[in-house]
Design an enzyme around this catalytic site. Structure first.
Site, mmCIF file in Angstrom:
data_model
loop_
_atom_site.group_PDB
_atom_site.id
_atom_site.type_symbol
_atom_site.label_atom_id
_atom_site.label_comp_id
_atom_site.label_asym_id
_atom_site.label_seq_id
_atom_site.Cartn_x
_atom_site.Cartn_y
_atom_site.Cartn_z
ATOM 1 C CE LYS A 1 -2.208 -1.218 3.745
ATOM 2 N NZ LYS A 1 -1.601 -2.539 3.934
ATOM 3 C CB THR A 2 3.397 2.544 2.378
ATOM 4 O OG1 THR A 2 2.457 2.410 3.459
ATOM 5 C CG2 THR A 2 4.170 3.837 2.562
ATOM 6 C CG ASP B 1 0.480 5.532 4.568
ATOM 7 O OD1 ASP B 1 -0.094 4.558 4.041
ATOM 8 O OD2 ASP B 1 1.570 5.430 5.159
ATOM 9 C CD GLU B 2 -0.593 2.796 8.028
ATOM 10 O OE1 GLU B 2 -1.623 2.120 8.204
ATOM 11 O OE2 GLU B 2 0.515 2.297 7.756
ATOM 12 C CD GLN C 1 -5.021 1.611 8.840
ATOM 13 O OE1 GLN C 1 -5.072 1.920 7.649
ATOM 14 N NE2 GLN C 1 -3.892 1.325 9.453
ATOM 15 C CB CYS D 1 -5.086 -17.254 3.701
ATOM 16 S SG CYS D 1 -4.766 -18.841 4.497
#
Length: 196
Positions: free
Chosen positions: A14-15, A83-84, A86, A180
């Protein structure tokens, strides 16, 4: 303009993807605003990827502030990158949505969907509800399946108790890994059998 949400399990890139997007805008002579919530203490005022890329943020956003109140309407960026995401509060996500619609600035948010207990982060949940464009970024589990969950490790052993937010690196013995769903459930059931 759109509110984008790019989410995935830990270590899915992601970053590094966020930093590439920032580079692409700037290579075209455009101005970006890089933001991260202040609760994310990893790297202090820097966005840090696991592969070693980093960049100083323009704004560390405290949880009690709306980003729109910090923008200069006479000098708006071409894009806002978060970023981040959440860790944002739902009201802050609503504010980002309003920025895209009233100021015509795209906002690209990157973050986790859920925590180490498979519970949604408030910011991520709100982004999943209202983002115009949602994309899952993928990584793999040690078993080879697609990783969808985040496992917290305490002294290299899975743990399923504790506060929702505990930044990796904030304590020497806390780390995270992407797994998973099957491996997550197996580890959790092993831990429950041991504790009985």
């Amino acid at each position: 303009m759109k509110l984008f949400f790019r989410y995935g399990a830990m270590n899915c890139g992601k970053t590094s993807a966020l930093l590439q997007v920032a580079h692409n805008y700037e290579e075209q002579g455009m101005k970006i605003l890089l933001v991260k919530p202040t609760i994310d203490t990893k790297g202090n005022d820097t966005v840090v990827s696991r592969i070693g890329l980093s960049r100083q943020v323009d704004i560390s956003l405290p949880d009690c502030y709306l980003l729109s109140s910090m923008l200069d309407s006479d000098n708006l960026p071409n894009a806002i990158i978060v970023d981040e995401a959440q860790f944002l509060h739902p009201e802050q996500v609503d504010d980002l949505y309003l920025i895209t619609k009233t100021l015509n600035v795209p906002v690209l948010c990157y973050g986790l969907r859920c925590d180490f207990q498979m519970k949604g982060f408030p910011g991520a949940t709100r982004l999943l509800e209202i983002a115009d464009d949602i994309e899952e970024m993928k990584t793999i589990c040690k078993c080879g399946s697609k990783a969808t969950q985040n496992m917290r490790l305490l002294n290299s052993e899975p743990t399923f108790d504790g506060d929702q937010v505990l930044i990796d690196g904030s304590q020497d013995n806390i780390t995270y890994k992407a797994v998973c769903g099957k491996c997550y459930v197996l580890q959790r059931s092993k831990l429950k059998k041991v504790s009985k």
